[in-house]
Design a protein around this motif. Structure first.
Motif, short mmCIF file in Angstrom:
data_model
loop_
_atom_site.label_atom_id
_atom_site.label_comp_id
_atom_site.label_asym_id
_atom_site.label_seq_id
_atom_site.Cartn_x
_atom_site.Cartn_y
_atom_site.Cartn_z
N VAL A 87 9.70 9.58 -18.64
CA VAL A 87 8.44 10.19 -19.11
C VAL A 87 7.71 10.83 -17.94
O VAL A 87 7.23 11.97 -18.04
CB VAL A 87 7.55 9.13 -19.79
N ILE A 88 7.64 10.13 -16.81
CA ILE A 88 7.01 10.69 -15.61
C ILE A 88 7.71 11.98 -15.21
O ILE A 88 7.07 13.00 -14.97
CB ILE A 88 7.05 9.66 -14.45
N ALA A 89 9.04 11.94 -15.14
CA ALA A 89 9.81 13.12 -14.74
C ALA A 89 9.56 14.29 -15.68
O ALA A 89 9.33 15.41 -15.24
CB ALA A 89 11.30 12.78 -14.68
N ARG A 90 9.62 14.04 -16.97
CA ARG A 90 9.45 15.11 -17.96
C ARG A 90 8.05 15.73 -17.85
O ARG A 90 7.90 16.96 -17.87
CB ARG A 90 9.66 14.58 -19.38
N ARG A 91 7.04 14.89 -17.74
CA ARG A 91 5.67 15.42 -17.70
C ARG A 91 5.40 16.18 -16.40
O ARG A 91 4.69 17.19 -16.42
CB ARG A 91 4.67 14.30 -17.95
N LEU A 92 5.98 15.74 -15.31
CA LEU A 92 5.83 16.49 -14.05
C LEU A 92 6.58 17.82 -14.14
O LEU A 92 6.07 18.85 -13.70
CB LEU A 92 6.36 15.67 -12.87
N ARG A 93 7.78 17.79 -14.70
CA ARG A 93 8.60 19.01 -14.82
C ARG A 93 7.90 20.06 -15.67
O ARG A 93 8.07 21.27 -15.46
CB ARG A 93 9.96 18.65 -15.44
N ASP A 94 7.10 19.62 -16.64
CA ASP A 94 6.40 20.53 -17.54
C ASP A 94 5.13 21.14 -16.94
O ASP A 94 4.56 22.05 -17.53
CB ASP A 94 6.03 19.81 -18.84
N LEU A 95 4.71 20.65 -15.76
CA LEU A 95 3.51 21.20 -15.14
C LEU A 95 3.79 22.61 -14.61
O LEU A 95 4.87 22.88 -14.07
CB LEU A 95 3.02 20.31 -14.01
N GLY A 97 4.33 25.69 -12.41
CA GLY A 97 4.70 25.87 -11.00
C GLY A 97 5.80 24.96 -10.52
O GLY A 97 6.46 25.25 -9.53
N VAL A 98 6.01 23.83 -11.19
CA VAL A 98 7.04 22.89 -10.74
C VAL A 98 8.41 23.42 -11.16
O VAL A 98 8.69 23.56 -12.35
CB VAL A 98 6.81 21.46 -11.30
N GLY A 99 9.24 23.72 -10.18
CA GLY A 99 10.56 24.28 -10.46
C GLY A 99 11.70 23.32 -10.22
O GLY A 99 12.85 23.62 -10.53
N HIS A 100 11.39 22.15 -9.64
CA HIS A 100 12.45 21.19 -9.32
C HIS A 100 11.87 19.79 -9.30
O HIS A 100 10.81 19.55 -8.72
CB HIS A 100 13.04 21.51 -7.95
N VAL A 101 12.58 18.85 -9.95
CA VAL A 101 12.23 17.43 -9.86
C VAL A 101 13.49 16.68 -9.45
O VAL A 101 14.55 16.87 -10.04
CB VAL A 101 11.70 16.88 -11.21
N GLY A 102 13.36 15.87 -8.42
CA GLY A 102 14.47 15.05 -7.95
C GLY A 102 14.06 13.59 -7.90
O GLY A 102 12.88 13.26 -7.96
N VAL A 103 15.05 12.73 -7.79
CA VAL A 103 14.82 11.29 -7.71
C VAL A 103 15.63 10.73 -6.55
O VAL A 103 16.80 11.07 -6.39
CB VAL A 103 15.24 10.58 -9.02
N THR A 104 15.00 9.88 -5.75
CA THR A 104 15.70 9.13 -4.71
C THR A 104 15.84 7.70 -5.20
O THR A 104 14.85 7.08 -5.60
CB THR A 104 14.92 9.18 -3.38
N THR A 105 17.06 7.18 -5.20
CA THR A 105 17.33 5.88 -5.80
C THR A 105 18.38 5.10 -5.01
O THR A 105 19.17 5.70 -4.28
CB THR A 105 17.82 6.07 -7.27
#
Length: 194
Positions: A87-95, A97-105
């Motif tokens: 949910v966090i990733a999706r909502r950030l991606r929808d903002l 100007g945001v063209g990339h979302v990555g995760v460090t795990t």
């Protein structure tokens, strides 16, 4: 943390956003000075309070808008321990100007999360992989499963992540004898080694 980036003609900021201080492992380089396991100190996996979903999104939204953020990386602790990470990733991606979302795990939960994260708009994952020897990996991470990490890397590729990277932290006398093996494995398995 915000960093100004220039990628060719594209200029903007990158935001590293810690969504939890908690982890499901006790990696030696995150918990220095408490105990010894294979020459690598270990500590506690407990973290501080977990920020609420709306608090994270509100703060991130302000930073993204005011700093012209184009790239967001979700980190922790271990971000995949959050049940709402997609949910966090999706909502950030929808903002805007945001063209990339990555995760460090650390990869322990990635096999389960890879497809939901990709469907939420996550473009890339960086996975900690500090040994290809199960016993050594378990010692470095304070109990982690190498099998889970490898399954998570495969799941991320199968889910269609644009970039799948493995981070190999070289530690003298601990895992520095595995650098060539790690590089060969990355080439054979199709992920980028860092």
């Amino acid at each position: 943390m915000i960093a100004r980036r220039t990628d060719g003609e594209r200029t903007g900021s990158a935001l590293r956003l810690s969504v939890t201080g908690r982890s499901n492992l006790r990696c030696c380089y995150c918990n220095p000075g408490i105990g010894e396991t294979s020459g690598c100190a270990t500590g506690s996996a407990a973290g501080g309070p977990v920020p609420g979903l709306e608090d994270i999104l509100h703060l991130a939204g302000i930073v993204i808008e005011t700093c012209s953020v184009v790239k967001v990386r979700l980190t922790g602790g271990e971000p995949l321990t959050r049940p709402d990470i997609d949910v966090i990733a999706r909502r950030l991606r929808d903002l805007p100007g945001v063209g990339h979302v990555g995760v460090t795990t650390n990869g322990q939960l990635l096999e389960t999360w890879a497809r939901p994260l990709r469907e939420a708009g996550v473009d890339s994952v960086n996975v900690s992989l500090d040994s290809l020897r199960p016993d050594r990996y378990r010692a470095i991470t304070g109990g982690g499963s190498l099998r889970r990490v490898m399954a998570g890397l495969a799941a991320a590729r199968a889910a269609g992540m644009e970039k799948v990277k493995a981070n190999f932290v070289v530690m003298g006398g601990v895992n520095d004898d595995e650098m060539e093996t790690a590089l060969r494995a990355a080439l054979e398995e199709g992920y980028e080694l860092r």
